[in-house]
Design an enzyme around this catalytic site. Structure first.
Site, PDB file in Angstrom:
ATOM      1  N   TRP A 368      11.861   2.184  -0.342  1.00 18.64           N
ATOM      2  CA  TRP A 368      10.682   3.033  -0.468  1.00 18.64           C
ATOM      3  C   TRP A 368      10.339   3.321  -1.921  1.00 18.64           C
ATOM      4  O   TRP A 368       9.223   3.740  -2.232  1.00 18.64           O
ATOM      5  CB  TRP A 368      10.902   4.352   0.274  1.00 18.64           C
ATOM      6  CG  TRP A 368      11.920   5.264  -0.367  1.00 18.64           C
ATOM      7  CD1 TRP A 368      13.250   5.021  -0.539  1.00 18.64           C
ATOM      8  CD2 TRP A 368      11.678   6.554  -0.927  1.00 18.64           C
ATOM      9  NE1 TRP A 368      13.863   6.086  -1.154  1.00 18.64           N
ATOM     10  CE2 TRP A 368      12.921   7.042  -1.402  1.00 18.64           C
ATOM     11  CE3 TRP A 368      10.539   7.356  -1.052  1.00 18.64           C
ATOM     12  CZ2 TRP A 368      13.051   8.285  -2.007  1.00 18.64           C
ATOM     13  CZ3 TRP A 368      10.671   8.603  -1.661  1.00 18.64           C
ATOM     14  CH2 TRP A 368      11.914   9.045  -2.134  1.00 18.64           C
ATOM     15  N   ASP A 369      11.297   3.098  -2.824  1.00 18.75           N
ATOM     16  CA  ASP A 369      11.066   3.299  -4.254  1.00 18.75           C
ATOM     17  C   ASP A 369       9.773   2.629  -4.700  1.00 18.75           C
ATOM     18  O   ASP A 369       9.029   3.156  -5.531  1.00 18.75           O
ATOM     19  CB  ASP A 369      12.188   2.671  -5.095  1.00 18.75           C
ATOM     20  CG  ASP A 369      13.586   3.025  -4.663  1.00 18.75           C
ATOM     21  OD1 ASP A 369      13.758   3.551  -3.549  1.00 18.75           O
ATOM     22  OD2 ASP A 369      14.512   2.738  -5.431  1.00 18.75           O
ATOM     23  N   GLU A 495      19.198  12.059   0.619  1.00 18.74           N
ATOM     24  CA  GLU A 495      20.168  11.346   1.447  1.00 18.74           C
ATOM     25  C   GLU A 495      21.443  12.151   1.695  1.00 18.74           C
ATOM     26  O   GLU A 495      22.378  11.649   2.312  1.00 18.74           O
ATOM     27  CB  GLU A 495      20.476   9.992   0.815  1.00 18.74           C
ATOM     28  CG  GLU A 495      19.257   9.075   0.796  1.00 18.74           C
ATOM     29  CD  GLU A 495      19.496   7.802   0.009  1.00 18.74           C
ATOM     30  OE1 GLU A 495      20.664   7.487  -0.282  1.00 18.74           O
ATOM     31  OE2 GLU A 495      18.511   7.122  -0.334  1.00 18.74           O
ATOM     32  N   LYS A 599      20.801  15.486  -2.959  1.00 13.37           N
ATOM     33  CA  LYS A 599      21.050  14.324  -3.813  1.00 13.37           C
ATOM     34  C   LYS A 599      19.901  14.100  -4.783  1.00 13.37           C
ATOM     35  O   LYS A 599      20.101  13.815  -5.964  1.00 13.37           O
ATOM     36  CB  LYS A 599      21.254  13.075  -2.947  1.00 13.37           C
ATOM     37  CG  LYS A 599      21.517  11.806  -3.746  1.00 13.37           C
ATOM     38  CD  LYS A 599      21.677  10.597  -2.839  1.00 13.37           C
ATOM     39  CE  LYS A 599      21.946   9.342  -3.652  1.00 13.37           C
ATOM     40  NZ  LYS A 599      22.009   8.126  -2.805  1.00 13.37           N
ATOM     41  N   GLN A 600      18.678  14.205  -4.276  1.00 19.88           N
ATOM     42  CA  GLN A 600      17.491  13.923  -5.084  1.00 19.88           C
ATOM     43  C   GLN A 600      16.334  14.755  -4.557  1.00 19.88           C
ATOM     44  O   GLN A 600      16.343  15.216  -3.423  1.00 19.88           O
ATOM     45  CB  GLN A 600      17.131  12.444  -5.012  1.00 19.88           C
ATOM     46  CG  GLN A 600      16.751  11.982  -3.614  1.00 19.88           C
ATOM     47  CD  GLN A 600      17.012  10.510  -3.401  1.00 19.88           C
ATOM     48  OE1 GLN A 600      18.157  10.097  -3.267  1.00 19.88           O
ATOM     49  NE2 GLN A 600      15.957   9.719  -3.374  1.00 19.88           N
TER      50      GLN A 600
END
Length: 791
Positions: A368-369, A495, A599-600
């Site tokens: 998806w980046d 995640e 995580k992000q």
């Protein structure tokens, strides 16, 4: 302390348009091979030394040339992917070995009197200058220039010059094609690719004069690969030249030898061409690579250089970012843009992988980046590359429909990680359950249409992508007893939280997807009819979108990342040592999933991508709350945190995050640049500056700007492309000037809430209002970003 430990020493000098390494840092070879990689999105060459040894990680890649490998499961389950896909190192055409009076040129022997490598981001070349004294005391100068052509999709070329310095010298050059190179073994980090031994089966080899060709086929995926090389050699008048050529199934070699007097130079230009296909016959492949060579040799070395420079001049004219007050950041953002362009310039309906074509990390997979971080940059800097990436997604729709049917869902379910369009993630909670990728693809379609108004693309690809993903969302979500439309059991961008209910990011992106599909179907009724869209279906999409449920914690006054998230126990950050990061390598996912640890950026990313769904006050409170749980174990986080930090007034914090995103690979902050560059983080460096300090947003095709600068930056200028126009934005932090360069055009935009109309050639200068009062924020213990001055 930062989450990324001590800053590795940078071997690169700070210059505005080049990345230069003086001296050779053998202990950093794998890292510099990634930094010095050249690509055009179709062919990728790691920055290995010309002679092939020593090396950190050899690498020559063709987009979507991969090998299948089994995915073993201790306990298999329904619809688990049966095989994975791993990008392979194809036939290496970079190798040119030098012998000086029978002594092999090897930087580990003799004496390196000079060794410089320079990546030139305006010329699109990698140059190397060496002075070497052999063990036998002969001194030679070697100068090489390498390029991967941006105008000849299948072509790379190398100019190799060797000059005798102090005595008559016999030199021998061996130019090679080598298949099935030995590769270092992979580590236990799941982000590192699998290593496949000898994935190429030989089909045939050929020699004709100084042209050599090898044909192979991958053993399991059945992809044919052709590589061919031809040569042009020049020596001074009166110098005798000898040549010989030979080939075997896995290698071919052209040997050139001459005796040079001091000051004389032997010059070899090597043209390399690749072709590949899973469908074409051996005769067709046999012809494909030589055809590319013919075109390249007709253009010639100087022509290739000139075409490369012209291509990049056009790119930089509408894409450059100029940073005043921070020379290192200036270099870094241009490095970032250069590699983002290289990743997609000539991909032409093939994926843009997480590492581009700079290394084998993540097995060469696309995630998806691409749609969330990379395409927003390309949409406004090189739109044709964004369209090609989306056409590739469209080309995988049949596989996505099959996957949706496997999961009992309508529409299309795109894979979490893939090369050929089929899912190859073996861990479903962070793969299959991350349905937001489907809305991310739709979002990229929307952004491309709003920025370009490409109706041909909309009819051929865009509408169908929107419709099939909207159908998925309608099937995936449901109305609860309160009439709220919910999406349960999904994984958002974070995640460390999986299979959660009502993830806000997923819900808001799905809402945008549903509304855009209905609007596009209304705008293109004839195409919609061929796709069997009905009035009832469009009404159902709108009904779902209007009733989207976004969980909100009334006590804390913040949106919940997902339902119940704010009631989870907090992670014990003070009891977690720096060596235990990234957490997923040291702690079980079970423990991560049930705690407040991120995580992000997730909810914070929702505020960037769907800022229209939040008030300024909500953004400030949400940002402050989620900052304390975000550990940035992903390179995708810092850029998003930079954008929102700037928006809510935390300008110094935003500056620190900008630096982290921009220096991710030049400083090797995560200690894994050896496996390839972090293309999304590089794209994020652009976003952090342009969307962060430039405040740029694109809401339904209307450009919005809210520029503000931190202390330390004295000026920021950036150019973008929008609907065929080129817009330049220049600010010193106190005022901003907007300039539309295209003759006879105009554009409307919004500056800090005020609507402006620009006419071409008439700059408009307006003041920058004060920044809002920044919220008080803190990061988890030990996870604060380094202040900019700490790099």
């Amino acid at each position: 302390m930062s989450d990324l430990g001590t800053t590795p020493a940078s071997p690169f000098e700070v210059e505005p348009w080049v990345v230069r390494e003086r001296g050779l840092h053998i202990d950093m070879l794998a890292r510099t091979e990634s930094v010095f990689a050249l690509s055009n999105g179709h062919v990728g060459l790691r920055g290995n030394l010309d002679e092939g040894e020593p090396h950190g990680l050899p690498g020559t890649y063709l987009n979507s040339v991969y090998e299948k490998r089994p995915l073993p499961y201790a306990e298999a389950g329904y619809s688990y992917p049966e095989s994975g896909q791993t990008v392979i190192d194809v036939t290496n055409g970079k190798i040119i070995r030098l012998l000086v009076d029978d002594e092999p040129f090897d930087v580990r022997y003799g004496a390196l009197l000079q060794h410089d490598r320079t990546l030139d981001m305006r010329a699109g070349t990698l140059c190397r200058e060496v002075r070497w004294r052999s063990p036998a005391e002969r001194v030679v100068d070697v100068k090489t220039t390498r390029l991967v052509s941006l105008t000849h999709r299948s072509v790379a070329a190398i100019c190799y010059e060797v000059t005798a310095v102090d005595a008559p010298t016999r030199v021998v050059l061996q130019s090679e094609l080598v298949a099935n190179e030995d590769l270092p073994s992979a580590s236990g980090d799941p982000r590192v690719s699998a290593v496949l031994k000898a994935p190429l089966e030989p089909i045939e080899h050929d020699v004709a004069g100084m042209r050599i060709q090898l044909l192979h086929r991958t053993r399991n995926s059945g992809i044919g690969v052709a590589a061919a090389a031809d040569h042009v050699v020049e020596v001074p008048d009166g110098v005798s030249l000898r040549t010989a050529s030979e080939a075997r199934p896995d290698w071919g070699r052209v040997t050139v030898s001459a005796v040079l007097q001091p000051g004389q130079t032997l010059r070899l230009v090597k043209f390399i061409s690749y072709g590949w296909s899973a469908l074409r016959s051996t005769p067709a492949l046999r012809d494909q690579a030589p055809a590319g060579l013919t075109g390249a040799m007709l253009t010639g070395w100087n022509g290739l250089l000139a075409d490369q420079r012209a291509y990049l001049d056009e790119f930089w004219d509408g894409a450059d970012v100029q940073v005043e007050g921070d020379d290192e950041l200036q270099q870094a953002v241009r490095f970032a843009l250069f590699h983002v362009l290289q990743a997609g310039a000539r991909a032409e309906e093939r994926p843009i992988a997480a590492k581009g074509m700079t290394g084998p990390g993540y097995d060469g997979h696309c995630f998806w980046d691409t749609e969330t971080f990379v395409l927003p940059v390309l949409v406004h800097t090189w739109p044709s590359a964004a369209a090609d990436a989306l056409r590739w997604r469209h080309g995988t729709l049949d596989a996505a429909r099959r996957r949706a049917a496997q999961l009992g869902l309508p529409g299309a379910t795109f894979p979490w990680r893939t090369i050929n369009g089929e899912e190859c993630s073996g861990y479903w909670p962070a793969g299959t359950a991350a349905f937001h990728i489907n809305a991310d693809i739709a979002d990229a379609v929307i952004r491309y249409h709003d920025a370009v108004h490409d109706e041909t693309f909309a009819k051929d690809c865009g509408l169908e992508l929107l419709i099939e993903t909207a159908r998925l969302w309608r099937g995936l979500g449901h109305f609860d007893i309160f009439g709220r439309w919910r999406i349960d059991g999904v994984t958002g961008p974070d995640e460390y939280s999986a299979v959660a209910d009502c993830n806000v990011y997923t819900s808001l992106m799905a809402q945008r997807n549903l509304r855009a599909a209905a609007n596009a179907a209304m705008r293109l009724p004839d195409v919609a009819e061929t796709l069997e869209v009905t009035e009832e279906e469009m009404a159902a999409w709108r009904k779902c979108a209007d009733a989207v449920y976004l969980p909100y914690d009334e006590v804390l006054g913040v949106h919940e990342q997902s339902e119940g998230f704010t009631r989870h126990a907090s992670w014990d950050f003070s009891g977690t040592a720096e060596k235990d990061y990234p957490l997923m390598l040291h702690h079980h996912y079970f423990d991560l999933y049930r705690r407040q640890v991120i995580k992000q950026a997730d909810l914070v990313l929702a505020m960037q991508m769907r800022g229209d769904a939040f008030t300024p006050e909500q953004k400030a409170r949400n940002f402050a709350y989620y900052e304390q749980f975000t550990v940035r174990d992903s390179s995708l986080s810092a850029c998003t945190q930079a954008v929102l930090a700037a928006e809510v007034g935390c300008l110094d914090l935003a500056y620190a995050y900008v630096a982290e995103a921009a220096f991710m690979d030049l400083h090797d902050l995560e200690h894994n640049t050896r496996d390839g560059l972090h293309i999304a983080s590089l794209a994020g460096a652009w976003s952090a500056l342009v969307a962060g300090f430039g405040g740029m947003r694109d809401y339904e095709g209307v450009l919005v700007f809210a520029p503000r600068l931190p202390e330390g930056l004295t000026g920021l200028t950036f150019s973008i492309r929008h609907r065929g126009k080129r817009l330049k934005v220049t600010t010193d932090g106190n005022e901003v000037t907007y300039t539309l360069s295209d003759h006879g055009s105009s554009i409307d935009l919004i500056h800090h809430g005020e609507r402006l109309t620009l006419e071409s050639g008439v700059p408009v200068t307006v003041p920058v209002p004060p920044a809002p009062v920044a919220p008080i924020v803190q990061q988890p213990v030990g996870r604060a970003p380094r202040p900019r001055k700490a790099y």
